[in-house]
Each structure stands twice: as C-alpha cells, then as structure tokens.
Design a protein around this motif. Structure first.
Motif, PDB file in Angstrom:
ATOM      1  N   GLU A 200     -48.415   8.391 -58.568  1.00 47.75           N
ATOM      2  CA  GLU A 200     -47.349   7.780 -59.353  1.00 47.75           C
ATOM      3  C   GLU A 200     -46.125   8.694 -59.320  1.00 47.75           C
ATOM      4  O   GLU A 200     -46.214   9.872 -59.676  1.00 47.75           O
ATOM      5  N   ASN A 230     -38.219   3.793 -63.667  1.00 45.71           N
ATOM      6  CA  ASN A 230     -39.437   3.056 -63.331  1.00 45.71           C
ATOM      7  C   ASN A 230     -40.294   3.894 -62.390  1.00 45.71           C
ATOM      8  O   ASN A 230     -39.778   4.510 -61.451  1.00 45.71           O
ATOM      9  N   THR A 232     -43.102   4.346 -59.433  1.00 46.99           N
ATOM     10  CA  THR A 232     -43.550   3.615 -58.251  1.00 46.99           C
ATOM     11  C   THR A 232     -44.781   4.307 -57.685  1.00 46.99           C
ATOM     12  O   THR A 232     -45.057   5.468 -57.998  1.00 46.99           O
ATOM     13  N   GLN A 233     -45.511   3.590 -56.856  1.00 46.36           N
ATOM     14  CA  GLN A 233     -46.705   4.149 -56.242  1.00 46.36           C
ATOM     15  C   GLN A 233     -46.341   4.905 -54.973  1.00 46.36           C
ATOM     16  O   GLN A 233     -45.527   4.439 -54.175  1.00 46.36           O
ATOM     17  N   GLY A 376     -38.360   3.712 -51.631  1.00 44.19           N
ATOM     18  CA  GLY A 376     -37.802   4.364 -52.806  1.00 44.19           C
ATOM     19  C   GLY A 376     -36.786   5.438 -52.503  1.00 44.19           C
ATOM     20  O   GLY A 376     -36.275   6.086 -53.420  1.00 44.19           O
TER      21      GLY A 376
END
Length: 606
Positions: A200, A230, A232-233, A376
């Motif tokens: 994460e 937020n 993200t994986q 990302g």
C-alpha cells in the motif's frame, strides 16, 4: 538518478535501509550512506563506490529503529566519502538525504558561512542540513520555513534527534513515495525499494511534506494545509525486481519481451470492429476527429520510440505527426495549438524534462496524453489521459522491454486513430491479426540470439560503428546506436541512409562496422544502393533484414535475418535484434551492463 529510502518502525532500520539501497542500485549511483537515530543520537556511515563497501564499514550491530539512506549520483562535487549522503548539521541534530539540485546553493552556502557555519562537503545538499539544524522548533516546521528558500528541485528525507521515531519527507520535482506497513512506515524515491515491505503506497505531490511515525503519516502542504491522499496498491511483485537466473537484468528484460508485448496488448484489441480499445485516453471519437496534428515528446529511448510512433500514426491516420526531444521543447517558446494533441512518453513517468514540457503545454492550454509504465507516477497523474504500458519493472539502466512496449502502444494508438479516419475494416482486421501474432514473432527473434551473439566480435575491436536506415528504419537505427554506446561504450552514430553521401561517407572505412537496416519495403532497392556505397569503401557490413533479396547476402559480411512481419511492426522486431547485438558486444568487453558509467535509470533533474 540518486535514490532515497527511509524507515521508522519496530524493526532494526539498518538492514531495511541497506536492502532498499540495494534495490535502488539500478538507478545509477557512485556513493551511498545511511543515518540511524537511536537514543537521541544520529550516527552516519558513508562510502564512495558500491553499497558493498558501505556494508563493510558498518559495525556488526547497528541499533536504531528509525533512519534514512541514500545512493548518490554525483553532480556537485566528486564521488567521495565526504560528498556522500546523508548530510548532517554541525551539531549532529539533523540528517538529510536529498535528490535533486539546489540552484541557489552557492548563495545559501555563502550566507551560512558568513554566520560561522563550517561545511564538510562540496555538495549543494549540505546547505539543507545546516538550514534545518538552525531552526529552533520541530522538524516539520523547519521544513515549512526552509524549503520556500530553496530554488531548484528536491525529494528529501530527514530525521531529527529530538524526534526519535519521526521521519519527515518532502517533494518538489523529484519523486517521493510513502509505504504503509503494519506498525511501520517507509518512504522511497522508487517503488522497487518498497516492494519487500508493503503493498500500500501514497505518492506525494509537488509542494507537499509528510511526517511519518510507526503509527502512521500526515501529509500537508508547505503552508500547513492538510492534503487528502488516496492509497494505491504497489504494482509488480518482488520477483519482478530480481534477475531470474540471468547474469544481468538487461538480459532478463530482453528475454521477457514476448510476455511484455502480450501484456501490453492484453484486452486492447477489438476484433469485432477491427480496431484497438484504449479507454484511458478520456477523449471521445468526435474529439479525436477534431485533432489536426500530433506532437510526441520524450527523452532518450522514449524519444526514438516516439519517432517510430510518429511514422506509424502518420501512415495509418494520415495526420501530420512529429516527435521532439522533450528537453529542447520548452526552451524554444513552443507554439501550443488547440487542435494539436501532445503525447508525453516516459518509462518512469518521472523524467524531469518530459514533465517540464508537459507542464508548459498544459500552462498554455494544450491537451496532453501520457504513455508511461509506472502507475501513479507524476506524469501519469498530471496528464489529461493516457495509456499504461504494463511492461513491468525495468531495472537495467538501458531500456529494452519498455522501449518495445512503447512501440507496441504506438501501434495500438495508430490502429485506433487510423480506423477512425482512413483505415478500412479489411486493413484494420489485418493489423489486428498482425498484432495478435506479434508475441510469437518476438519469440522467433529471441531464438536468433546465438547467431546474433556470434557477430559481436565484429564490433568489439571497433572505435566507431554506424547504424543506417531509411524512413521507418531510421529511428530503429538511432535506438540501436544508443544501445551499443550505452552499454559497450563503443562510439556509435546513426544516420538516415539517404544522408550518407552528404557527409558521413567520409568516415566510412575498413575500421568502421556498419549495421544497415533493410526492411522489406518499397525502398529496399534504394537501401541496396547504400550497401553498394559502403561495400566500395571496405567497411564491414551487418545487414538486419526481413527481405530475401539475393543482393543482401552478396553485399553484406553478415546478415541478421529477422522474421517477416507487418511493415508497421518491423521496428519492434528489428529493435530486439539490435538489443541482443549490443548486449553480447558489452558482455565480450566485460562492461558493467546494468549500471553503465555516468548514466542513471530515471533522470529526475535537469
């Protein structure tokens, strides 16, 4: 270029920091160091050279559950122990690891020296440690006070002996990623350093600062406004960052390319309408039809891939398309037109010059798509839409599978735009079938490796080599020359075949091997005349071709006969053959293939 890792939690920090530094090695570096915080005391270990030297300097036990580490690629000051990061202030209160360049470092250094501060390094980064150390307050407040004085770029991590379990990180123009663990927090400049410890992550944006403790993190702006982030994986798994039994990451990444092409194509071919499906563009068909020209921007291999992409799109969509080096684009005060679509190409999604060009275009109201590999990343987050490559992590400094994935993405984009404009369903269906068969064609090319490896001795004794090609083959020649000089250090130049007699022919001799791209297209007969010119001057010739013309064998010393493919996709196949040729040349010369001298994987400074 350069790498940062930070940790705070319940485990001993040193092994985690060293492992993170090891996973950042591929970015390029010439010194390394770590700083640990334990019982209100900061201790640093630094070494010029490889991380293995740093490991030897560490004591058998290193107490401390909070710390930072850094791999440095020298800019200000030679690669020495003193210039290695982390840097501390005079009182050993603060330790800082910094990526980026402080453009006003000389001014700040002079001011500090006038106040009686002594410097122990030649670096621009040391001024940060002294400025932060002079602030009487918390480290995060010091950051908010000091960083507005900095002109340039930074991705940085700092610890303060007065805050025993706290790491503060900040970002402006250089990536910083937070990793969320179970009772621990990490930060790094690259996801590879986090893969072992977390799934994460949180990406910092420019102008943000984060305070991390084992209990969690808080992100704010430099003026103390909260930032909503937020999670993200983390993409990829730990095994993606290993060599997989190969001697070099580069070799594994070359051999992975059939699977890479399959991943890039997966779910994107529409057999019903004989087109490509690219949902992330965020542009309706009507908006795409209103485009009057396309400009592609990238650096290095991404630029060369963009040149091939420009040819693909122009051939199928019948739009004027050009590619330009992103580093030059913003400095010529470009005209940004509302009916032009701009495409920013970057494996890492963090390339400084490409990001700067993107921001200049958006500032002037232009519409920008991104082609990136890193989910990302900054470019991925700042563009108006785009396409992820899904090439997987690329560790070796020299790009191979990412370059091939870029070409595949451009082929998909060309097909989609072509079907909107000028390509018939029948032609579209043929292109879809060619793309579906591309992974197998890549496998056939990789099967040529022993034959290609046998040609490497022709290059290793040369002081210079020439790569030649016409139209669609010229960008492939540029990339082939780039690969050879990157990893073997053999001087290599690429020219359009048509330009040979306009100057470069003066350099052709029996000592200059020529690698000539000969696609089986309508210009093959003209390319054969180029072979005649070279042969007359006695230069050794390696032909790379999918044609069966008998004159190729007669005029060449050696032939790399690559599989026949749809002409639009020939750069993919030819590019892989040239990667193998460069790789085996570098192996024979015993080069540092994954970390070639003077180069870094991700260029995050200007």
């Amino acid at each position: 270029m350069c790498g940062i890792i930070a940790y705070t939690g319940s485990q001993e920090a040193a092994p985690i920091l060293l492992d993170g530094l090891h996973r950042l090695e591929y970015r390029g570096y010439d010194s390394a160091g770590i700083a640990l915080l334990h019982r209100k005391r900061i201790r640093c270990w630094k070494a010029a050279g490889k991380i293995s030297i740093l490991r030897q300097r560490l004591p058998e036990t290193t107490a401390g559950q909070c710390g930072i580490g850094h791999t440095r690629w020298a800019t200000h000051g030679a690669p020495t122990d003193e210039n290695a990061h982390p840097h501390t202030d005079s009182e050993l209160r603060i330790a800082v690891a910094h990526n980026g360049i402080i453009e006003n470092a000389d001014v700040l250094r002079a001011q500090l020296m006038a106040e009686g501060v002594s410097f122990s390094s030649e670096t621009d980064s040391e001024v940060l440690a002294h400025l932060l150390g002079a602030f009487d307050g918390s480290l995060i407040d010091a950051m908010r006070t000091v960083l507005p004085r900095i002109q340039g770029t930074y991705g940085l991590a700092a610890i303060d002996r007065e805050a025993p379990d706290t790491v503060v990180v900040a970002r402006l123009g250089s990536p910083v990623i937070l990793g969320i663990g179970d009772g621990e927090m990490l930060a790094a400049s690259d996801m590879s350093a986090l893969a072992r410890h977390t799934r994460e992550i949180v990406h910092l944006d420019d102008g943000e600062v984060a305070e991390m403790t084992p209990r969690g993190f808080q992100v704010t702006t430099l003026d103390a406004r909260p930032s909503q982030k937020n999670t993200t994986q983390l993409s990829g798994v730990l095994a993606d960052y290993d060599k997989g039994g190969y001697a070099h990451y580069l070799h594994r990444e070359i051999r992975d390319q059939a699977d890479v092409v399959e991943r890039t194509l997966s779910g994107r071919l529409d057999t019903r309408f004989s087109t490509a499906h690219l949902g992330g563009l965020n542009l309706a068909p009507r908006e795409l039809l209103n485009i009057r020209r396309i400009k592609i921007l990238g650096c290095g291999s991404a630029f060369y891939a963009g040149m091939s992409g420009a040819h693909m799109i122009e051939q199928l969509a019948r739009l004027p398309v050009s590619a330009e080096a992103a580093a030059e684009f913003r400095y010529r005060n470009p005209v940004v037109e509302p009916e032009t679509l701009y495409i920013a190409v970057s494996q890492s999604g963090e390339t400084f010059d490409t990001l700067a060009a993107l921001r200049e275009i958006r500032r002037k109201g232009g519409h920008v798509l991104g082609i990136v590999n890193s989910v990302g990343s900054t470019i991925a987050r700042e563009v108006d839409g785009g396409i992820y490559m899904h090439a997987g992590p690329e560790v070796s400094v020299a790009s191979t599978k990412a370059y091939t994935s870029m070409l595949t993405v451009f082929a998909l984009l060309a097909l989609m735009l072509g079907r909107l404009r000028d390509v018939s369903p029948q032609r579209g269906n043929a292109l879809v079938e060619a793309l579906q068969g591309l992974p197998d064609k890549v496998r056939e090319t990789l099967a040529l490796e022993p034959a290609i490896a046998s040609l490497a001795p022709m290059l290793v004794t040369a002081h210079s080599a020439f790569f030649l090609g016409r139209t669609s083959a010229y960008p492939v020649a540029l990339e082939g020359a780039q690969k050879l000089k990157e990893i073997s250090y053999i001087h290599a130049e690429a020219y359009p075949s048509s330009e040979l007699k306009h100057g470069p022919l003066a350099l052709i001799s029996s000592h200059t091997p020529c690698i000539v791209m000969l696609p089986n297209d309508e210009l093959l007969h003209k390319s054969l005349s180029t072979l005649e010119e070279i042969r007359t001057r006695g230069a050794p010739v390696i032909a790379v071709t999918d044609a069966d013309h008998p004159r190729i064998r007669e005029l060449s010393d050696e032939v790399i006969h690559i599989p026949q493919v749809e002409p639009l996709l020939q750069p993919v196949i030819a590019g892989i053959a040239l990667q193998l040729l460069a790789y085996h040349s570098a192996v024979l010369m015993e080069r540092d293939i994954d970390q070639p001298r003077n180069l870094a994987k991700s260029v995050t400074v200007e």
